[in-house]
Design a protein around this motif. Structure first.
Motif, PDB file in Angstrom:
ATOM      1  N   GLU A 108       0.824  -1.070  -0.068  1.00 53.94           N
ATOM      2  CA  GLU A 108      -0.188  -0.026   0.115  1.00 53.94           C
ATOM      3  C   GLU A 108       0.878   1.154   0.113  1.00 53.94           C
ATOM      4  O   GLU A 108       1.881   1.322   0.616  1.00 53.94           O
ATOM      5  CB  GLU A 108      -0.859   0.131   1.265  1.00 53.94           C
TER       6      GLU A 108
ATOM      7  N   PRO B  82       1.512   4.846   1.228  1.00 60.50           N
ATOM      8  CA  PRO B  82       1.173   5.539   2.501  1.00 60.50           C
ATOM      9  C   PRO B  82       0.178   6.868   2.112  1.00 60.50           C
ATOM     10  O   PRO B  82       0.568   7.408   1.076  1.00 60.50           O
ATOM     11  CB  PRO B  82       2.760   6.119   2.995  1.00 60.50           C
ATOM     12  N   ALA B  83      -0.670   6.983   3.094  1.00 56.81           N
ATOM     13  CA  ALA B  83      -1.432   7.959   3.106  1.00 56.81           C
ATOM     14  C   ALA B  83      -0.832   9.252   2.944  1.00 56.81           C
ATOM     15  O   ALA B  83      -0.039   9.584   3.859  1.00 56.81           O
ATOM     16  CB  ALA B  83      -2.552   8.004   3.988  1.00 56.81           C
ATOM     17  N   LYS B  84      -1.115  10.004   2.059  1.00 56.59           N
ATOM     18  CA  LYS B  84      -0.585  11.421   2.038  1.00 56.59           C
ATOM     19  C   LYS B  84      -0.901  12.476   3.080  1.00 56.59           C
ATOM     20  O   LYS B  84      -0.183  13.469   3.250  1.00 56.59           O
ATOM     21  CB  LYS B  84      -0.720  12.144   0.546  1.00 56.59           C
ATOM     22  N   ALA B  85      -2.091  12.115   3.633  1.00 49.94           N
ATOM     23  CA  ALA B  85      -2.455  12.912   4.565  1.00 49.94           C
ATOM     24  C   ALA B  85      -1.741  13.244   5.728  1.00 49.94           C
ATOM     25  O   ALA B  85      -1.773  14.095   6.497  1.00 49.94           O
ATOM     26  CB  ALA B  85      -3.952  12.495   5.185  1.00 49.94           C
ATOM     27  N   ALA B  86      -0.851  12.285   5.900  1.00 52.78           N
ATOM     28  CA  ALA B  86       0.037  12.177   6.922  1.00 52.78           C
ATOM     29  C   ALA B  86       1.197  13.325   7.060  1.00 52.78           C
ATOM     30  O   ALA B  86       1.731  13.817   7.886  1.00 52.78           O
ATOM     31  CB  ALA B  86       0.659  10.897   7.137  1.00 52.78           C
TER      32      ALA B  86
ATOM     33  N   GLN C  97       2.560  13.396  -0.972  1.00 53.43           N
ATOM     34  CA  GLN C  97       2.575  11.953  -1.177  1.00 53.43           C
ATOM     35  C   GLN C  97       4.058  11.473  -1.174  1.00 53.43           C
ATOM     36  O   GLN C  97       4.245  10.498  -0.404  1.00 53.43           O
ATOM     37  CB  GLN C  97       2.138  11.528  -2.490  1.00 53.43           C
TER      38      GLN C  97
ATOM     39  N   ALA D 147       5.266  11.623   2.767  1.00 51.20           N
ATOM     40  CA  ALA D 147       4.650  10.697   3.427  1.00 51.20           C
ATOM     41  C   ALA D 147       5.240   9.348   3.218  1.00 51.20           C
ATOM     42  O   ALA D 147       5.553   8.437   4.376  1.00 51.20           O
ATOM     43  CB  ALA D 147       3.196  10.584   3.090  1.00 51.20           C
ATOM     44  N   SER D 148       5.467   9.022   1.998  1.00 52.64           N
ATOM     45  CA  SER D 148       6.458   7.840   1.776  1.00 52.64           C
ATOM     46  C   SER D 148       7.667   7.741   2.339  1.00 52.64           C
ATOM     47  O   SER D 148       8.077   6.932   2.968  1.00 52.64           O
ATOM     48  CB  SER D 148       6.410   7.703   0.055  1.00 52.64           C
TER      49      SER D 148
ATOM     50  N   ASN E 109       7.517   7.006   5.956  1.00 50.43           N
ATOM     51  CA  ASN E 109       7.117   5.721   6.067  1.00 50.43           C
ATOM     52  C   ASN E 109       8.361   4.966   5.887  1.00 50.43           C
ATOM     53  O   ASN E 109       8.596   3.917   6.916  1.00 50.43           O
ATOM     54  CB  ASN E 109       6.090   5.185   5.229  1.00 50.43           C
TER      55      ASN E 109
END
Length: 288
Positions: free
Chosen positions: A113, A115-119, A147, A150-151, A154
């Motif tokens: 998956e 990672p959600a960019k909202a983070a 995005q 966030a990646s 992660n």
């Protein structure tokens, strides 16, 4: 049977044999046959030499590479990186202040998956990257590249890059150090990909920029990134390359690695003569 009859019979047998025999090969025909054999050999040799290069260039990740694109292109593919047991490859030498690199990973951690960019959206982060040549500090821009940031966060938290070599340096035309593939081959990725963000329309990447490496596919961003140690002009075809931050400390380390160029046969683009590997990455949010 008279002698005259025997001679006549012999002549008839000879004539019959001549009719069924294949005509001799003339000089011109023989020359054509020899030329055909030589041509076939040349084509086979050419295929053996050229085809692997063409196949290799289509699969290697590449941000600003060759003389025109960054990151893992065929020329960027590391063929002389440290062995799986660690240490220096043939022709490599440590730069001042560096230690020998650890072994490359053979089976990096994989994820399915994105990672959600909202983070990371709307936030700024500070990444501390410990390497075999000293610490680098990055400022990550989650407002312009949520995005990608966030990646990055992660992959840092999961230890994806611990350890991983910076497998490619380019010193002519473009000026980048490419990192982020734990295998050191230029082919490794985290198991997911995503698209381009915040790529300059004019293709200009300032000194100290932190950007994503990718293949010709605009949606092939993953774990590989590059640092520009000098202002660089990159192609805009395909959408350019995501800028997601900048180096705020340690750019002199990158410059030191680049100064020693790449291993033969292409000192301008390839595996660094002076190796540098990422040992760990930690990220914290930058407070206003």
């Amino acid at each position: 049977m008279t002698k005259e009859q025997e001679r006549a019979r012999a002549r008839r047998r000879h004539e019959e044999q001549q009719k069924s025999a294949k005509p001799p090969v003339g000089d011109s025909t023989r020359d054509k046959q020899v030329f055909g054999v030589i041509l076939a050999v040349i084509l086979i040799v050419a295929a053996v030499i050229v085809v692997p290069k063409i196949v290799g260039s289509s699969d290697s990740p590449a941000p600003a590479a060759g003389a025109t694109t960054p990151a893992s292109t065929a020329t960027g593919t590391a063929t002389s990186t440290p062995t799986s047991t660690g240490g220096l490859a043939a022709g490599q030498k440590l730069a001042a202040g560096c230690t020998a690199p650890p072994a490359n990973q053979t089976t990096p951690k994989q994820q399915k998956e994105v990672p959600a960019k909202a983070a990371a959206a709307g936030k700024t982060f500070v990444a501390t990257v410990k390497t075999t040549c000293g610490d680098l500090t990055f400022e990550l821009d989650g407002a312009k590249a949520p995005q990608t940031v966030a990646s990055f966060i992660n992959l840092a938290k999961t230890g994806y890059w611990a350890p991983s070599p910076c497998h490619r340096v380019t010193t002519e035309g473009i000026y980048v150090l490419q990192c982020g593939d734990p295998t050191g081959t230029g082919q490794g990725g985290p198991g997911y990909t995503f698209g381009i963000e915040n790529a300059p329309k004019d293709g200009k990447y300032a000194t100290g920029v932190l950007a994503m490496a990718r293949t010709s596919d605009p949606n092939s961003n993953g774990g590989q990134f590059f640092i520009t140690y000098k202002e660089t002009q990159l192609p805009t075809d395909g959408g350019g390359y995501t800028i997601f931050g900048k180096v705020t400390k340690g750019l002199d380390i990158v410059e030191k690695i680049a100064a020693n160029k790449a291993l033969p046969p292409s000192p301008a683009d390839g595996t660094p003569v002076s190796p540098i590997s990422i040992l760990s990455v930690s990220v914290t949010e930058k407070k206003a």
